[in-house]
Design an enzyme around this catalytic site. Structure first.
Site, PDB file in Angstrom:
ATOM      1  N   GLU A  78       0.837  -1.198   0.000  1.00  0.00           N
ATOM      2  CA  GLU A  78       0.000   0.000   0.000  1.00  0.00           C
ATOM      3  C   GLU A  78       0.873   1.250   0.000  1.00  0.00           C
ATOM      4  O   GLU A  78       1.861   1.316   0.722  1.00  0.00           O
ATOM      5  CB  GLU A  78      -0.898   0.010   1.245  1.00  0.00           C
ATOM      6  CG  GLU A  78      -1.873  -1.152   1.321  1.00  0.00           C
ATOM      7  CD  GLU A  78      -2.940  -1.110   0.228  1.00  0.00           C
ATOM      8  OE1 GLU A  78      -3.089  -0.044  -0.416  1.00  0.00           O
ATOM      9  OE2 GLU A  78      -3.609  -2.137   0.017  1.00  0.00           O
ATOM     10  N   CYS A 141      -7.450  -2.600   8.276  1.00  0.00           N
ATOM     11  CA  CYS A 141      -6.073  -2.581   7.764  1.00  0.00           C
ATOM     12  C   CYS A 141      -5.575  -1.146   7.581  1.00  0.00           C
ATOM     13  O   CYS A 141      -4.462  -0.812   7.988  1.00  0.00           O
ATOM     14  CB  CYS A 141      -5.975  -3.341   6.440  1.00  0.00           C
ATOM     15  SG  CYS A 141      -6.191  -5.115   6.657  1.00  0.00           S
ATOM     16  N   HIS A 165      -1.168  -5.792   1.368  1.00  0.00           N
ATOM     17  CA  HIS A 165      -2.356  -6.649   1.259  1.00  0.00           C
ATOM     18  C   HIS A 165      -2.045  -7.864   0.383  1.00  0.00           C
ATOM     19  O   HIS A 165      -1.306  -7.765  -0.595  1.00  0.00           O
ATOM     20  CB  HIS A 165      -3.523  -5.871   0.636  1.00  0.00           C
ATOM     21  CG  HIS A 165      -4.432  -5.240   1.636  1.00  0.00           C
ATOM     22  ND1 HIS A 165      -4.642  -3.882   1.710  1.00  0.00           N
ATOM     23  CD2 HIS A 165      -5.219  -5.797   2.612  1.00  0.00           C
ATOM     24  CE1 HIS A 165      -5.507  -3.621   2.687  1.00  0.00           C
ATOM     25  NE2 HIS A 165      -5.868  -4.761   3.252  1.00  0.00           N
TER      26      HIS A 165
HETATM   27  N1  PCA Z   1      -8.083  -7.368   6.029  1.00  0.00           N
HETATM   28  C1  PCA Z   1      -8.984  -6.326   6.441  1.00  0.00           C
HETATM   29  C2  PCA Z   1      -8.857  -6.266   7.948  1.00  0.00           C
HETATM   30  C3  PCA Z   1      -8.117  -7.487   8.349  1.00  0.00           C
HETATM   31  C4  PCA Z   1      -7.605  -8.065   7.092  1.00  0.00           C
HETATM   32  O1  PCA Z   1      -6.861  -9.036   7.003  1.00  0.00           O
HETATM   33  C5  PCA Z   1      -8.776  -5.002   5.719  1.00  0.00           C
HETATM   34  O2  PCA Z   1      -8.336  -5.018   4.558  1.00  0.00           O
HETATM   35  O3  PCA Z   1      -9.068  -3.957   6.279  1.00  0.00           O
END
Ligand code: PCA
Length: 197
Positions: A78, A141, A165
């Site tokens: 990100e 996240c 991610h």
């Molecule tokens: N993904 C979520 C919260 C926890 C996770 O593994 C997110 O993208 O916010």
């Protein structure tokens, strides 16, 4: 040992029974760096409180946070976390904030301080699909990434930190048409990323 690195994943949330972000790091060992692994709760504010306590205790050089982004087809570092909470599903303690700032009167956003382009290039050189993402969403996240970068900035610490991610893994979607990446590929990516520091 070169660097001290905190690596985090998340517990499962929503309808999922596992979270690839924890599965990919839970057995991880490094010969190069000192690694501290944590599985964080999918709860607004709480995940970052727990991680901030650990950062105070361990004083790491680097913090790499992983999370699941079902539907994505690549491993996606990100670029930015925004000062916002807005979600369609409850977190694991039943919170469902809508149209809220994370911290009032704090900056609108923070950029990742991880070398995100270098990470993508390195993964692709190892035949692992990867690309930069310009939105970590507005769920837990993003909340974690924002709070950690805000803590590092306001405390003036020299810690590199950022969020990555990852897609679903096979076990989560074998019965559907959703995209998945093999867990072994995610595990390999975790090693490449951690050993690149
Ligand atoms: N993904 C979520 C919260 C926890 C996770 O593994 C997110 O993208 O916010």
């Amino acid at each position: 040992m070169n660097k001290k690195i905190i690596i985090t994943g998340f517990e499962p949330f929503g309808t999922d029974k596992i979270n690839p972000s924890w599965e990919m790091i839970r057995d991880f060992k490094s010969d190069k760096n000192e690694i501290i692994k944590m599985c964080l709760p999918v709860v607004f504010g709480k995940a970052s409180e727990i991680l901030i306590e650990k950062i105070k205790e361990e004083k790491p050089d680097v913090v790499v946070m992983f999370g699941q982004a079902g539907g994505r087809k690549k491993i996606t570092p990100e670029r930015v976390a925004i000062n916002f909470r807005d979600c369609t599903i409850k977190d694991n303690e039943g919170n469902k904030p809508q149209d809220k700032y994370i911290i009032k009167n704090a900056p609108a956003a923070y950029f990742s301080t991880l070398p995100i382009k270098k990470i993508c290039r390195m993964l692709k050189n190892n035949f692992i699909p990867s690309g930069i993402s310009n939105s970590a969403g507005t769920y837990v996240c993003n909340d974690l990434m924002y709070n950690i970068l805000n803590y590092i900035e306001t405390e003036n610490l020299k810690i590199k930190a950022g969020f990555i991610h990852v897609p679903y893994i096979r076990e989560q979607v074998f019965n559907s048409e959703n995209f998945f990446m093999e867990l072994d590929i995610l595990k390999k990516a975790a090693v490449l990323i951690a050993d690149s520091f």
